[in-house]
Design a protein around this motif. Sequence first.
Motif, PDB file in Angstrom:
ATOM      1  N   ALA A  64       2.249 -39.637 -12.787  1.00 35.00           N
ATOM      2  CA  ALA A  64       2.583 -40.163 -11.460  1.00 35.00           C
ATOM      3  C   ALA A  64       1.394 -40.961 -10.957  1.00 35.00           C
ATOM      4  N   GLY A  65       1.657 -42.166 -10.476  1.00 35.97           N
ATOM      5  CA  GLY A  65       0.578 -42.998  -9.962  1.00 35.97           C
ATOM      6  C   GLY A  65       1.111 -44.117  -9.101  1.00 35.97           C
ATOM      7  N   THR A 138      -8.605 -43.553  -8.218  1.00 38.13           N
ATOM      8  CA  THR A 138      -9.573 -43.083  -7.222  1.00 38.13           C
ATOM      9  C   THR A 138      -8.971 -42.987  -5.820  1.00 38.13           C
ATOM     10  N   GLN A 139      -7.763 -43.452  -5.644  1.00 37.85           N
ATOM     11  CA  GLN A 139      -7.141 -43.396  -4.318  1.00 37.85           C
ATOM     12  C   GLN A 139      -6.420 -42.063  -4.142  1.00 37.85           C
ATOM     13  N   LEU A 140      -6.698 -41.383  -3.050  1.00 35.85           N
ATOM     14  CA  LEU A 140      -6.142 -40.064  -2.786  1.00 35.85           C
ATOM     15  C   LEU A 140      -4.841 -40.184  -1.996  1.00 35.85           C
ATOM     16  N   ASN A 141      -3.760 -39.676  -2.584  1.00 36.51           N
ATOM     17  CA  ASN A 141      -2.456 -39.658  -1.918  1.00 36.51           C
ATOM     18  C   ASN A 141      -2.026 -41.034  -1.421  1.00 36.51           C
ATOM     19  N   ARG A 142      -2.268 -42.033  -2.251  1.00 30.11           N
ATOM     20  CA  ARG A 142      -1.828 -43.384  -1.905  1.00 30.11           C
ATOM     21  C   ARG A 142      -2.041 -44.303  -3.091  1.00 30.11           C
ATOM     22  N   GLN A 143      -1.369 -45.455  -3.053  1.00 29.49           N
ATOM     23  CA  GLN A 143      -1.669 -46.582  -3.918  1.00 29.49           C
ATOM     24  C   GLN A 143      -1.476 -47.828  -3.077  1.00 29.49           C
ATOM     25  N   GLY A 144      -2.587 -48.421  -2.656  1.00 28.99           N
ATOM     26  CA  GLY A 144      -2.506 -49.605  -1.818  1.00 28.99           C
ATOM     27  C   GLY A 144      -1.778 -49.299  -0.526  1.00 28.99           C
ATOM     28  N   ARG A 152       0.726 -39.857  -5.057  1.00 21.36           N
ATOM     29  CA  ARG A 152      -0.540 -39.367  -5.590  1.00 21.36           C
ATOM     30  C   ARG A 152      -0.677 -39.650  -7.089  1.00 21.36           C
ATOM     31  N   SER A 153      -1.909 -39.616  -7.541  1.00 28.40           N
ATOM     32  CA  SER A 153      -2.219 -39.780  -8.964  1.00 28.40           C
ATOM     33  C   SER A 153      -2.237 -38.407  -9.612  1.00 28.40           C
ATOM     34  N   THR A 154      -1.321 -38.192 -10.558  1.00 22.68           N
ATOM     35  CA  THR A 154      -1.177 -36.870 -11.156  1.00 22.68           C
ATOM     36  C   THR A 154      -0.758 -36.969 -12.614  1.00 22.68           C
ATOM     37  N   ALA A 184      -9.397 -39.196  -8.218  1.00 23.09           N
ATOM     38  CA  ALA A 184      -8.617 -38.292  -7.381  1.00 23.09           C
ATOM     39  C   ALA A 184      -7.429 -37.691  -8.128  1.00 23.09           C
ATOM     40  N   THR A 185      -7.271 -38.018  -9.380  1.00 23.94           N
ATOM     41  CA  THR A 185      -6.123 -37.564 -10.160  1.00 23.94           C
ATOM     42  C   THR A 185      -6.103 -36.049 -10.287  1.00 23.94           C
ATOM     43  N   THR A 186      -4.953 -35.452 -10.027  1.00 19.26           N
ATOM     44  CA  THR A 186      -4.771 -34.017 -10.201  1.00 19.26           C
ATOM     45  C   THR A 186      -4.043 -33.734 -11.509  1.00 19.26           C
ATOM     46  N   VAL A 187      -4.213 -32.530 -12.014  1.00 19.69           N
ATOM     47  CA  VAL A 187      -3.480 -32.059 -13.190  1.00 19.69           C
ATOM     48  C   VAL A 187      -2.629 -30.891 -12.726  1.00 19.69           C
TER      49      VAL A 187
END
Length: 244
Positions: A64-65, A138-144, A152-154, A184-187
């Motif tokens: 997810a990104g 590197t963006q937390l809970n967002r993309q642009g 989020r990045s996951t 900021a990517t979560t696993v």
Amino acid sequence: MHHVKSLLARALNVRPLLLAGGVLGVVYYGWSAGGPSAAEQPRVVPPPVVATRDRSKIQTAVFAGGCFWGTQGIFQHVNGVLSATAGYAGGSAETAVYELTETGSTGHAEAVRIVFDASKVSFGTLMQVFFSVAHDPTQLNRQGADVGPQYRSTVFPQTKEQANVASAYIRQLDQSHAFSSPIATTVEAGKTFYKAEDYHQDYLVNNPTQPYIAFVEQPKVDALQRLFHSVWREEPLLEAGRRG
């Protein structure tokens, strides 16, 4: 990603920045507050130091990104990918619908399930693509301009080995300062993937002139072709008509 009528207004907001700052830099980092410098460009980040040992031929990965339109469109062009399906991961079956996910309150992220032939493309290479051109990790809970935990990045690992490799890779990229800001990517292990509505499938391919696609997502596919030519697939592998 919002409803189509709001995409036009947002596209008009980002287009002047695209023209002034360069397509790849603006699209990749979104010129969002607190993000990396817009001077940075999509590039191939180092591969994982620890390679996966699982050589089973057919495997599944879930990433997810940001908007799943673009993420799906990118992986549809990767050789060795057998299917790339837009959907939701992180929440329950009851809330795995677009209208609820877009509230940001369901726990879901817009995600893409990738079924791939590990003899042709590795999980490590898919992660390289994900971290290099698919989004800004590197963006937390967002993309642009897309804001909320649903963007989020996951990495949603499908095996314990994937979880270990993904966590190690995030540490590797941070320690090597591959990006100017912390990742900021979560696993998130143990999460079920749910396929999105049919109208979200193959959206990038089916709507090439839609402003959000043309100015935000298509340049990421172009970057994939330029930077990952060794795994580039010219004809996208479409989801239309596929079951599951």
